[in-house]
Design an enzyme around this catalytic site. Structure first.
Site, PDB file in Angstrom:
ATOM      1  CB  CYS A  46      -0.901   0.050   1.220  1.00 41.17           C
ATOM      2  SG  CYS A  46      -1.880  -1.355   1.385  1.00 41.17           S
ATOM      3  CB  CYS A  79      -1.251   9.338   6.558  1.00 40.89           C
ATOM      4  SG  CYS A  79      -0.628   9.130   5.150  1.00 40.89           S
TER       5      CYS A  79
END
Ligand code: PLP
Ligand code: PLP
Lengths: 394, 146, 394, 146
Positions: free
Chosen positions: B33, B102
């Site tokens: 990812c 994030c």
């Protein structure tokens, strides 16, 4: 930080040349007439367009009547593929392309798949090359179009276009090439290369953004993409973007004149950069063919680090470059091109593309190398994937 | 696109590195990812005394890691478990929408490290560590409508 | 002849404002970054685009996320109609429009007809108006889109858009308006008028050519027209034309600020021109509604003469105007708009369109009238249709 | 788009007007198509002594009418019948492709006027006057490929 600024992203876009802007300027404020108007002011615009068309034709070895201006490279790609597909639907529904095309081709092909067409996406080898044999093998009785890019925008690989053109011609199948990255950078002749349709975009060779062109060989059966007025001899509607068309003509003229000199310079920058990076930084991979590549293209993957971070750190040093990292594209996956040449996801995330232009110098390369080596080292130190001391890197 | 605070934490990340013999270590994300965070915690008397990280990822991933370590040091485990992704993002003066995942990772890294500590110390019976091994799409989902 | 030059063709195109060109210039040579790039130069371009988007949104009473930049008004029209049609094909295949739309709509609709859609082309009255009742009557259970132009480019007639919007909303049918001639000239609010999609084009209000925008109400179901990169939030691919987008934003901002003052001036020029021509020249007809018309539009038919000849003679006097004559369009028939309002072919061939802009003055009108009267007389003298003395005109 | 010569013949057309008691009058075109040419001839001893025209049409229509009258004056009928559309266009230094049909009209107008004269004077037996009453499309056909 500081004021240093070096642009190494010429494949993304280029600055419009001063001479090009100057050529365009009168068409905004004085010679602003609509080319369809019959009075003097309109006829002047028309004339300017036709002169520009001549220049584009000359640069490609085509005739002027085969050049159609579009609003961009993307529009040229959409028009070429959809235009030929829908006009030849009765003949067949099969299209051949590659897995490393620009999204302007790939997403157009996917759209056509949703509308009943069948598309073969040819795989490429580890350098991003397709072979003429692959193309020939993929041909079916119902194949109506082969669309293969001239040069790849990420890894710079140049395809064997003339050989593919010959095959397409033998099999009487239309051959389109997305030459957005190639035009102005490498010599092209649509006759010698048996190209039936070719897309280009102004802002890749120091022309303005928002203007492109499609070369369409005389006699090619295709439908319109932009319906409306009778501009471009009834094939592409909309008031002509006169200033940008003039700019495109000027830019392609200069690019053609300077090509040899320009390429020699870019090749020197490219080859030294590749060699020095290979010498100075371990755990890397050059992406794209070492020699069959655009003169200004360098593309490396750096293991253990992620591309966006690399770009941001380079940006802080005044260096503008690009990456195939997913983080920079708004998509989830890293570049489909890097995956197609066989990179694992985590390596593809850590790629850096440097694309040179005419204002770059060997001093710029010095500066890049000086900045790059410690940045890569620093990001690796920060990376949980890079366990140098423990030798446990997976 | 990034706030000054994000850029500061990216360019000058606090607490980068490892803690030898850490009391808790948590790793979340997936190299596929494009982001992995590993967090190391030093825990004494139920209080986080030190935190360090190693991150593979974009600017936001590094900055949120850095901020997360700053936020947890000095907190009790319970307090640290309450540090949300929103809190991390807010402490950084916001993140671009496409980068909000994030801050999820940072929240999850804290949890994973604390869980590791609890597991090692027999404080966790059932294995309910759901932080890891999600699919990229779950974390990275981007809202089409913006 | 001489140096006199008066431009009366603002509906065809306008000069780009000096302030607009100045706003654009930095984006050619200095701030030339690709808005998709993450380094500083790219982010600056991105920011400039978003600021421009805010300005366009503000001018229309929309939110910024509902504005998508396109390469032209024609592209906005193509996208709106095809985009909604193909995305809602499961729901229905019927589209309602008018017989006086611009070709960008008409030819797009005709294309859709060739692909299985059904289109109702509402007739207009002798002034070019459709009524809300006509629209409502034409609605079928499978109607998926109503596309009706805000103001006509030839005869200037302004449609009852807010009333039609209300009907579309009641029936839950998407409502698109081609507002290319209206934006910057008349007040528009997409919320109050219940407009779901709206097309505009920069060069009609002193912005650059080759840039347009489509307003798309949040939640509207439509497909992409230009497939490719993820620009414009994935809805419209292609490297953004940053300079032109900045220019469009600046132009729409100025146009909105100046609208009242501008309209007052244009109305005065328009009304005096209409009245004087009616007073001075016999055998004429005003085309379009006398009052529900664009403030800068004058359109007359002059019996017995042909439009191109009229334009050429005006051009020799330094006057730039336009006509619905077939000879000026490259087609065989005179303007479909003039035929739709009921003019016989021979009368439609003899039309003259004068469209005023902000630099025009009452002195310009004096000059026009002085030139026009003898030219019409001279062409009539030359015409076999005008047999004054013999009273045998058919 | 037009040559200087076309513009000159358009702005200052030669021989505009009518000839009273003309020996031959021919009209071609159609107001629906946007162009009509009417040509008047004065013929003596088989020679065209004078020619005049009236034209409703575009710049090219007026200019070709003007040029056609100039070309036929002084010619015998046979010679005049051989004046082709190409000759008219060439005498004007060319016409834009979309305007070539105007030169057809000029050629046809000459023929129609001469036929009228011949018919009136019993020189034409069968009616083979195919000049008139064509459909717009036949005259105006535009080649898609240019
Ligand atoms: C190979 C290729 N094709 C197409 C395009 C699209 O061109 P544009 O952005 O001008 O629409 C690009 C660049 O963006 C490209 O590199
Ligand atoms: C009403 C209308 N729609 C669409 C267009 C097309 O705009 P563009 O020429 O910018 O593509 C025009 C003008 O040309 C117009 O007047």
């Amino acid at each position: 930080m500081g004021d240093k600024f070096i642009y190494f992203d010429h494949a993304a876009t280029t600055a419009t040349r001063k001479e090009v802007v100057e050529a365009m300027l009168p068409y905004f404020t004085e010679k602003f007439g609509n080319p369809s108007s019959i009075y003097t002011l309109g006829r002047e615009s028309k004339k300017a367009i036709e002169e520009s068309r001549d220049k584009v034709a000359k640069a490609l070895g085509a005739t002027s009547k085969e050049i159609f201006f579009t609003g961009s490279g993307t529009e040229a790609d959409n028009w070429a593929v959809k235009g030929v597909a829908y006009a030849n639907r009765q003949k067949g529904k099969h299209i051949i392309t590659t897995s490393i095309e620009h999204h302007a081709i790939l997403h157009t092909c996917q759209y056509l798949e949703s509308d009943g067409f069948e598309v073969t996406y040819l795989p490429v080898d580890e350098n991003g090359l397709v072979t003429p044999e692959q193309v020939e093998k993929a041909i079916r009785p119902d194949t109506i179009l082969i669309s293969i890019m001239f040069a790849n925008n990420e890894i710079g690989t140049i395809q064997p276009i003339a050989e593919i053109g010959k095959i397409a011609k033998t099999h009487k199948i239309y051959f389109h090439t997305d030459a957005v990255q190639a035009v102005g950078n490498v010599p092209i002749n649509v006759e010698e290369m048996n190209i039936d349709l070719l897309s280009l975009s102004g802002h890749k060779f120091y022309g303005p953004k928002g203007i492109g062109a499609l070369y369409v060989r005389k006699g090619t059966k295709m439908i319109s993409f932009m319906h409306g007025g009778a501009q471009e001899r009834g094939r592409r509607a909309s008031t002509e973007n006169v200033a940008a068309i003039v700019g495109l003509g000027k830019a392609i003229e200069i690019a053609t004149e300077k090509m040899d000199e320009y390429n020699k310079k870019l090749l020197a920058l490219r080859d030294r950069t590749i060699e020095e990076i290979q010498k100075k930084i371990p755990f890397i991979k050059l992406n794209g063919d070492r020699y069959k590549r655009l003169p200004g293209n360098v593309n490396f993957s750096f293991n253990f680090i992620e591309g966006e971070s690399l770009l941001l750190m380079l940006d802080m040093k005044g260096i503008a470059a690009s990456s195939g990292s997913a983080c920079t594209s708004g998509s989830l996956d890293p570049s489909h091109v890097l995956l197609a040449i066989g990179l694992p996801h985590e390596i593809a995330h850590g790629s850096l593309r440097i694309t040179f232009g005419e204002e770059n110098t060997q001093e710029d390369v010095d500066y890049l190398l000086e900045a790059l080596v410690p940045i890569v080292e620093r990001l690796r130190e920060m990376s949980p994937l890079y366990e140098k001391d423990k030798c446990s890197c997976k | 696109m990034y706030s000054e605070k994000v850029m500061d934490h990216f360019m000058n990340p606090r607490n980068v590195g490892e803690i030898e013999n850490a009391d808790g270590v948590g790793q979340v994300g997936n190299p596929k990812c494009g982001d992995i965070m590993r967090m190391y915690l030093k825990i004494e008397d139920g209080i986080i005394k030190d935190a360090k990280f190693k991150t593979f990822g974009c600017g936001a991933a590094v900055a949120t890691s850095s901020m997360a370590t700053e936020l947890v040091v000095g907190k009790t485990l319970d307090e640290a478990l309450k540090v949300t992704n929103a809190a991390v993002a807010e402490a950084l003066d916001g993140l671009p929408p496409v980068k909000m995942h994030c801050s999820n990772l940072a929240e999850e890294a804290i949890k994973a490290a604390i869980e590791d500590y609890m597991r090692k110390n027999g404080l966790l019976t059932e294995e309910n560590s759901e932080a890891c091994s999600r699919r990229c799409d779950d974390i990275h989902r981007i809202d089409d409508e913006d």
